[in-house]
Design an enzyme around this catalytic site. Structure first.
Site, mmCIF file in Angstrom:
data_model
loop_
_atom_site.group_PDB
_atom_site.id
_atom_site.type_symbol
_atom_site.label_atom_id
_atom_site.label_comp_id
_atom_site.label_asym_id
_atom_site.label_seq_id
_atom_site.Cartn_x
_atom_site.Cartn_y
_atom_site.Cartn_z
ATOM 1 N N SER A 213 70.766 -47.361 22.940
ATOM 2 C CA SER A 213 70.581 -46.317 23.935
ATOM 3 C C SER A 213 69.672 -46.826 25.067
ATOM 4 O O SER A 213 68.624 -47.391 24.815
ATOM 5 C CB SER A 213 69.948 -45.113 23.265
ATOM 6 O OG SER A 213 69.784 -44.111 24.213
ATOM 7 N N GLY A 214 70.103 -46.631 26.295
ATOM 8 C CA GLY A 214 69.294 -47.046 27.441
ATOM 9 C C GLY A 214 69.565 -48.475 27.871
ATOM 10 O O GLY A 214 68.919 -48.982 28.776
ATOM 11 N N THR B 269 76.560 -46.740 29.884
ATOM 12 C CA THR B 269 77.249 -45.746 30.708
ATOM 13 C C THR B 269 77.325 -46.241 32.154
ATOM 14 O O THR B 269 78.354 -46.100 32.807
ATOM 15 C CB THR B 269 76.506 -44.409 30.628
ATOM 16 O OG1 THR B 269 76.346 -44.107 29.249
ATOM 17 C CG2 THR B 269 77.267 -43.314 31.295
ATOM 18 N N ASN C 30 65.975 -43.030 27.228
ATOM 19 C CA ASN C 30 66.824 -42.990 28.412
ATOM 20 C C ASN C 30 66.810 -41.567 28.961
ATOM 21 O O ASN C 30 67.014 -40.622 28.213
ATOM 22 C CB ASN C 30 68.249 -43.406 27.996
ATOM 23 C CG ASN C 30 69.193 -43.486 29.179
ATOM 24 O OD1 ASN C 30 68.843 -43.093 30.291
ATOM 25 N ND2 ASN C 30 70.378 -43.985 28.933
ATOM 26 N N SER D 24 70.626 -40.100 28.610
ATOM 27 C CA SER D 24 71.252 -40.748 27.451
ATOM 28 C C SER D 24 72.513 -39.993 27.044
ATOM 29 O O SER D 24 72.510 -38.759 26.906
ATOM 30 C CB SER D 24 70.242 -40.755 26.308
ATOM 31 O OG SER D 24 70.821 -41.328 25.195
ATOM 32 N N SER D 25 73.604 -40.745 26.857
ATOM 33 C CA SER D 25 74.832 -40.079 26.397
ATOM 34 C C SER D 25 74.658 -39.777 24.913
ATOM 35 O O SER D 25 74.357 -40.673 24.144
ATOM 36 C CB SER D 25 76.047 -40.991 26.566
ATOM 37 O OG SER D 25 75.879 -41.832 27.673
ATOM 38 N N GLY E 278 75.435 -48.490 20.316
ATOM 39 C CA GLY E 278 75.388 -49.773 19.622
ATOM 40 C C GLY E 278 74.764 -49.540 18.267
ATOM 41 O O GLY E 278 74.467 -48.412 17.878
ATOM 42 N N GLU F 35 72.268 -49.035 15.424
ATOM 43 C CA GLU F 35 70.964 -48.379 15.477
ATOM 44 C C GLU F 35 70.174 -48.708 14.225
ATOM 45 O O GLU F 35 70.632 -48.495 13.113
ATOM 46 C CB GLU F 35 71.124 -46.868 15.618
ATOM 47 C CG GLU F 35 71.529 -46.500 17.020
ATOM 48 C CD GLU F 35 71.481 -45.007 17.302
ATOM 49 O OE1 GLU F 35 71.275 -44.230 16.351
ATOM 50 O OE2 GLU F 35 71.670 -44.634 18.480
HETATM 51 N N1 LIG Z 1 73.119 -52.257 36.227
HETATM 52 C C1 LIG Z 1 72.103 -51.404 36.400
HETATM 53 N N2 LIG Z 1 71.434 -51.399 37.550
HETATM 54 C C2 LIG Z 1 70.408 -50.563 37.719
HETATM 55 N N3 LIG Z 1 69.969 -49.697 36.804
HETATM 56 C C3 LIG Z 1 70.606 -49.642 35.627
HETATM 57 C C4 LIG Z 1 71.710 -50.491 35.380
HETATM 58 N N4 LIG Z 1 72.118 -50.228 34.138
HETATM 59 C C5 LIG Z 1 71.325 -49.249 33.648
HETATM 60 N N5 LIG Z 1 70.420 -48.886 34.545
HETATM 61 C C6 LIG Z 1 69.339 -47.887 34.383
HETATM 62 O O1 LIG Z 1 69.138 -47.631 33.035
HETATM 63 C C7 LIG Z 1 69.346 -46.254 32.724
HETATM 64 C C8 LIG Z 1 70.074 -46.130 31.411
HETATM 65 O O2 LIG Z 1 71.396 -46.563 31.526
HETATM 66 P P1 LIG Z 1 72.596 -45.919 30.696
HETATM 67 O O3 LIG Z 1 73.813 -46.574 31.180
HETATM 68 O O4 LIG Z 1 72.538 -44.451 30.790
HETATM 69 O O5 LIG Z 1 72.258 -46.377 29.263
HETATM 70 P P2 LIG Z 1 73.114 -46.114 27.930
HETATM 71 O O6 LIG Z 1 74.370 -45.457 28.358
HETATM 72 O O7 LIG Z 1 73.311 -47.466 27.377
HETATM 73 O O8 LIG Z 1 72.264 -45.285 27.083
HETATM 74 C C9 LIG Z 1 70.168 -45.731 33.876
HETATM 75 O O9 LIG Z 1 69.893 -44.362 34.074
HETATM 76 C C10 LIG Z 1 69.719 -46.569 35.021
HETATM 77 O O10 LIG Z 1 68.552 -46.037 35.558
HETATM 78 MG MG LIG Z 2 75.119 -43.722 27.838
#
Ligand SMILES: Nc1ncnc2c1ncn2[C@@H]1O[C@H](COP(=O)(O)OP(=O)(O)O)[C@@H](O)[C@H]1O
Ligand SMILES: [Mg+2]
Length: 1107
Positions: free
Chosen positions: A107-108, A112, A157, A160-161, A387, A389
């Site tokens: 997560s984070g 996404t 995050n 977070s999804s 992923g 955990e």
């Molecule tokens: N390629 C990127 N460039 C800039 N910021 C990013 C990038 N990837 C992730 N982030 C930052 O990290 C945070 C978490 O990403 P997210 O995709 O929501 O994580 P996950 O889906 O893996 O939990 C986003 O809200 C964004 O602020």
């Molecule tokens: Mg996500």
């Protein structure tokens, strides 16, 4: 020319992990760190992309970047998620291979975001057009809607999804998007009723409360205040950087674009509101006669409002919170619920309500975005799922998630190996068996239908009798004890009996990515996911359209006594379908890693990354990839890159590329076991060899650069030299021309000088000749003129002589004739005829004279001196007399015009003339000046008012005079006043009378003959005024003063006329002394003024400048 680049250019660390040398975990992490520090967040493992979350926005997702990566080969540019998206999209479009993009990470880690980058890249590069754009827009806008309902702020995050998402994007044969299908997995519904510390409920609750209009909130019977709702955690209700109200508008807008109807949106919001209300329902115990406590709703207001919102009969729902109907063997039994059970039921309802709403939303979106045609579609799937955990406290959810990741790892290995094998076959290279860990055995431990952990859990849940988490663990301990990857304290396997890291109520699984300890507590409950039937029936009875759909099992007509499928079972099934789906597609992997736990940019926590690298199995990944040949490259780019290393291939290789590469490698004497020739690619076994090639290339490029530099410098110098030479020629030509021009000018000007001298000399010569000629001619003409003159004079003389002679002859003749005539006619004349003729002639002459005079008379002005000339000598005296008469008459005429006043003036002037004319040199200058009398304006000047009043008679003369001091001869100014009776001397400034002399006391006046204004007034001896003596005065208007004094005597009969002595020496009586005043002609030394000097006691000398 297209610039040929390669992944190997400008590498920071290595761009592809397969090139790491030596391959170790430390080197792996070091490489990631190095690249992360340089903002290189993407790194490849072959075709897998590792993505580090930068936690800051980088300028690498611009439209220019999209263009840069568009239609480029995967290894051509530095690693980027766009390269993977492009590769995948092109493979789908051009080779008709369905694709899936698997994004994993904790997560984070940026999953996404990565999925959104992929989708936006594909949207940017795929076809365009109104219809296509609408589809794209709908696909992209499904994200905000799902994120509002499925994402929440967690400690890891802010967005977070809380669900797994798999989205199939469907394309037509051209690669234009047609639509999509979304599948969701395992929404973390427990969050609806309880959130861990520092986390929030799903975004939509906060967005609704802060973003909806007052009107909407009123309709939904909601209050804007978060603190009014039990289900909303308050410690992080507002999140920095999240604008809930703004997001609400975005979500509403996105829903509209995706195709939600207004009443659907309203229904959805009503359900959200109902969940909030549900959380506020509280229970209290009520004792029953049987000794048990029964729960009752505490405050029915929230319940009432919720029922109103959803159109539920309040009493039905109220009852459902107090009783539970159990049906068994056609028998219905009602049992009461205690307070705890009531709360459990309430929360179960809330969780179900929300998770079912979410699933409904996904289906509704699918309906909107599904492809409209039934033709063959190409599919690109994007999987954004948790992923692996590994927490301190892992429960059912982690177990399920990790199971899913095991499955994904399995297909990853399977597909990677398959692809590797396929490539070897394709390239005609011998397949060597690759050693790797196959995690199928772990999957089997979990999912085996007979004795898998999930199957055990289901069995326990369905088993009659008391079922607890402990009984479930016991079961595992007996069934799975033998399994290599299962560890438990109580298992038969004695080796864990003393393992204190393994608590009694836990079991441990050795996942491919590491060991995970699961606490069994809650497994049974969560797997059961029980919702009392009374509640689902109450929901089904609701008059709310949407809620009825969400609880189909509540339909009494379809009462199903069978238990609903367990959560584990459902998940296993959906994972199964997903895996099947993925296996049919070409996989692309994005492995997301988060660099730190603080959501901070620039921080790289080694231990955290190491942990992720381990459980993502990345080392395993590299190993598999390197098992055969670590690096491969198509022949053309390979030859292009290294052709400078061999003479035969540099600079151009004419034959096929493969042959070129062979020649090159032979030339470089690379050992045969280090590489293999495929059909289109060269396979390099060890990265070391690649790096040595790179190093040689680098050196060679340096040499080439020097060579190019050398040639360029030579060329530059030569061109410069040639240019200088050319310029020198031009300069010389110009200079010569200039010199010649100058020389020519000199010659020309000297020629001109010569020429002019010669011409001058010639001209002068000619002039001399001409002058001589002219003189000669003149002399001739002079001589001839003289001669002619002489001739003419002689002739004139003779003619005159002749004429005289003729005249004398004529005179003589006339006289003779006259005589003859007189003699003849004498007898006819009277004796006095001669006198008469004479008188007549005279008369005629006189007449003529007077008439002529009349015509030539001068003007009437007395000063006109002109007079016509006398015509005849005998009239001389007459002429003078006439002139005198005329003048007298003219003067008389003139005088007759005078007034009395003027007459007096002229009289005075006349007197002056009589007195001074030809006697005093000053006189002529006074003639032109009129005698004004009063020069100081005595009557008008206020200064002399007093003086004026003192003088009784009319003032005849008033003027300024100088009184000569008898001691030194200097003058002092005085006003001189003259009346009929006296004269006065007064002070000039004050007007005070200094002296007054009655006129009869004056004896005489003395003046000089010269051009001065000195005069002495002599006083009669013995008179009253005689005491002071005579006055010696000086005035420019001397003539006027003395004339006036003289005239006064003339007018009065009693007085004698004042005597005027004119002499250059006279005596003046000063008191007792007599002083002689003597006038001498001054020398020029004395200047122009008249100077008076006392010479001695008896002499005062006045020097007057000569006129
Ligand atoms: N390629 C990127 N460039 C800039 N910021 C990013 C990038 N990837 C992730 N982030 C930052 O990290 C945070 C978490 O990403 P997210 O995709 O929501 O994580 P996950 O889906 O893996 O939990 C986003 O809200 C964004 O602020
Ligand atoms: Mg996500």
């Amino acid at each position: 020319m297209e610039v040929k680049t390669s992944l190997l250019d400008n590498m920071i660390g290595v761009g592809d992990m397969v090139l790491i040398e030596p391959l170790s975990e430390d080197a792996f992490i070091e490489n990631l760190k190095k690249r992360f520090d340089h903002n290189e967040i993407y790194t490849y493992i072959g075709s897998v992309v590792i993505s580090m979350n930068p936690y800051k926005s980088l300028p690498i997702y611009t439209a220019e970047k999209v263009e840069e990566y568009r239609n480029r080969n995967f290894y051509e540019l530095s690693p980027h998620i766009y390269a993977l998206a492009d590769e995948s999209y092109r493979s789908l479009r051009d080779q008709d291979k369905d694709q899936c993009i698997l994004i994993t990470g904790e997560s984070g880690a940026g999953k996404t975001e990565a999925s959104k980058f992929v989708m936006s890249y594909v949207a940017a590069v795929c076809g365009k057009g109104q219809e296509v754009n609408k589809v794209k827009e709908q696909l992209l806008q499904s994200n905000p809607v799902l994120e509002a309902f499925g994402n929440a702020k967690t400690v890891r995050n802010d967005n977070s999804s809380r669900f797994g998402k798999y989205m199939d994007i469907e394309f037509d044969f051209k690669g234009d998007p047609l639509g999509g299908v979304i599948s969701n997995y395992l929404l973390e519904k427990s969050r609806v009723v309880k959130q861990p510390r520092g986390e929030r409920n799903f975004h939509i609750f906060y967005q609704l409360l802060s973003g909806a209009s007052d009107d909407t909130l009123k309709k939904l019977k909601l209050d804007r205040d978060f603190s009014k709702y039990n289900y909303l955690s308050l410690d992080s209700a507002t999140v920095n950087g999240l604008d809930d109200a703004g997001s609400f508008r975005t979500v509403r807008n996105a829903m509209q674009i995706v195709g939600f109807m207004e009443d659907e949106v309203q229904s959805i919001l009503e359900l959200v509101a109902a969940v909030l209300k549900l959380g506020n329902i509280e229970f209290k115990p009520e004792s029953r006669c049987n000794g048990y406590d029964e729960s009752r709703v505490k405050d029915k207001n929230d319940l009432k409002e919720m029922c109103e919102l959803l159109g539920i009969d309040q009493s039905v729902l109220e009852r459902a919170f107090s009783y539970r109907t159990v049906e068994a063997k056609m028998e219905k039994m009602s049992t009461t619920l205690n307070v705890a059970q009531a709360y459990y039921a309430r929360d179960a309802l809330a969780k179900n309500l929300y998770s079912r709403l979410f699933s409904w939303l996904v289906n509704r979106i699918n309906e909107s975005i599904k492809a409209q045609t039934k033709t063959h579609k190409k599919v690109m799937g994007v999987l954004d799922i948790y992923g692996f955990e590994i927490f301190e406290d892992n429960s059912f959810e982690q177990f399920i998630i990790n199971y899913c990741n095991e499955k994904l790892q399995q297909i990853f290995i399977e597909l990677t190996l398959r692809e590797e094998q396929e490539e070897y076959v394709r390239e005609g290279i011998e397949w060597t068996n690759i050693e790797y860990f196959n995690n199928a055995i772990i999957c089997d431990l979990i999912e085996n239908n007979k004795n898998g952990i999930l199957a055990m859990l289901d069995e326990e849940c369905l088993r009659p009798g008391t079922v607890t988490d402990e009984t479930f663990l016991d079961k595992l301990n007996t069934v799975c004890a033998e399994h290599q990857h299962f560890e438990s304290r109580q298992s038969k396997n004695s080796k864990f009996l003393t393992d204190h890291s393994l608590p009694h109520n836990c079991f441990r699984i050795q996942h491919y990515a590491g060991k995970v300890l699961y606490r069994v507590e809650g497994f049974v409950d969560k797997n059961n996911d029980l919702l009392y039937r009374d509640l689902s029936q109450a929901m089904y009875k609701a008059k709310h359209g949407l809620i009825k759909v969400l609880f189909p099992e509540g339909n009494p007509a379809k009462v199903n006594l069978k238990r609903p499928p367990t959560a584990g079972f459902q998940f296993k099934a959906s994972v199964g379908t997903l895996m099947k789906n993925l296996l049919t597609k070409n996989p692309n992997y994005i492995r997301c890693i988060k660099p730190n736990d603080k959501k901070a940019a620039h921080i790289f926590t080694d231990s955290l990354v190491c942990h992720q690298v381990r459980y993502l199995g990345l080392m395993e990944n590299v190993r598999v990839r390197r098992a055969g040949y670590a690096f491969r490259q198509a022949y053309e780019p390979c030859l292009e890159r290294y052709k400078m290393l061999c003479k035969q291939t540099w600079p151009h290789w004419k034959g096929p590329a493969r042959k070129g590469v062979e020649v090159l490698l032979t030339d470089l004497q690379v050992p045969a076991e280090e590489f293999a020739y495929g059909r289109s690619k060269i396979f390099i076994r060890n990265p070391r060899m690649l790096f040595s090639l790179e190093e040689k290339r680098r050196q060679c490029l340096e040499n080439l650069a020097t060579l190019i530099q050398k040639i360029y410098r030579g060329w530059k110098c030569r061109t410069h030299f040639l240019l200088m030479k050319k310029s020198q020629v031009v300069v010389a030509a110009w200079y010569r021309r200039f010199a010649q021009q100058k020389k020519y000018q000199n010659i020309r000007s000297s020629a001109l000088v010569f020429q002019s001298f010669i011409r001058g000399w010639k001209a002068r010569k000619l002039l001399r000749e001409l002058k001589h000629k002219k003189r000669c001619e003149k002399a001739v003409s002079t001589i001839s003129a003289y001669w002619h003159g002489t001739q003419a004079r002689r002739e004139l003389k003779s003619l005159k002589e002749e004429a005289r002679r003729k005249h004398s002859v004529a005179v003589i003749w006339a006289y003779w004739l006259g005589l003859k005539v007189r003699r003849e006619y004498r007898k006819f004349f009277r004796a006095d005829a001669g006198k008469k003729i004479y008188a007549f002639t005279i008369q005629r002459i006189m007449q003529k004279y007077f008439l002529g005079l009349k015509k030539t008379m001068p003007s009437m002005s007395p000063v006109d001196k002109s007079w016509p000339a006398r015509p005849y000598g005998f009239l001389d005296r007459t002429h003078q007399e006439l002139r005198r008469i005329f003048h007298l008459w003219r003067c008389k005429k003139y005088r007759s015009q005078f007034t009395e006043e003027k007459k007096a003036t002229y009289k005075e002037k006349l007197a002056a003339s009589e007195l001074f004319k030809d006697k005093k040199a000053l006189y002529p200058s006074s003639v032109g000046q009129p005698f004004k009398g009063d020069y100081v304006e005595i009557t008008k000047n206020p200064k002399y008012q007093k003086l004026n009043s003192f003088v009784e008679d009319k003032v005849l003369l008033a003027d300024m005079v100088s009184k000569i001091n008898r001691a030194n001869g200097k003058g002092a100014p005085r006003v001189f006043l003259l009346t009929k009776k006296s004269l006065f001397l007064a002070d000039l400034k004050t007007g005070q009378v200094k002296a007054s002399v009655p006129l009869p006391d004056l004896s005489s006046v003395s003046v000089s003959t010269q051009n001065d204004g000195f005069f002495a007034l002599k006083i009669k001896e013995g008179s009253t005024s005689a005491a002071k003596g005579d006055f010696l005065l000086s005035s420019d208007r001397l003539i006027e003063i003395i004339t006036k004094l003289h005239c006064i005597g003339a007018t009065s009969a009693d007085k004698k006329q004042l005597k005027v002595d004119i002499s250059d020496e006279f005596l003046v009586q000063f008191k007792q002394d007599k002083v002689c005043v003597k006038f001498i002609q001054g020398t020029p030394k004395n200047g122009n003024g008249v100077a008076c000097k006392r010479k001695n006691n008896r002499l005062l000398e006045v020097s007057v400048p000569s006129p």
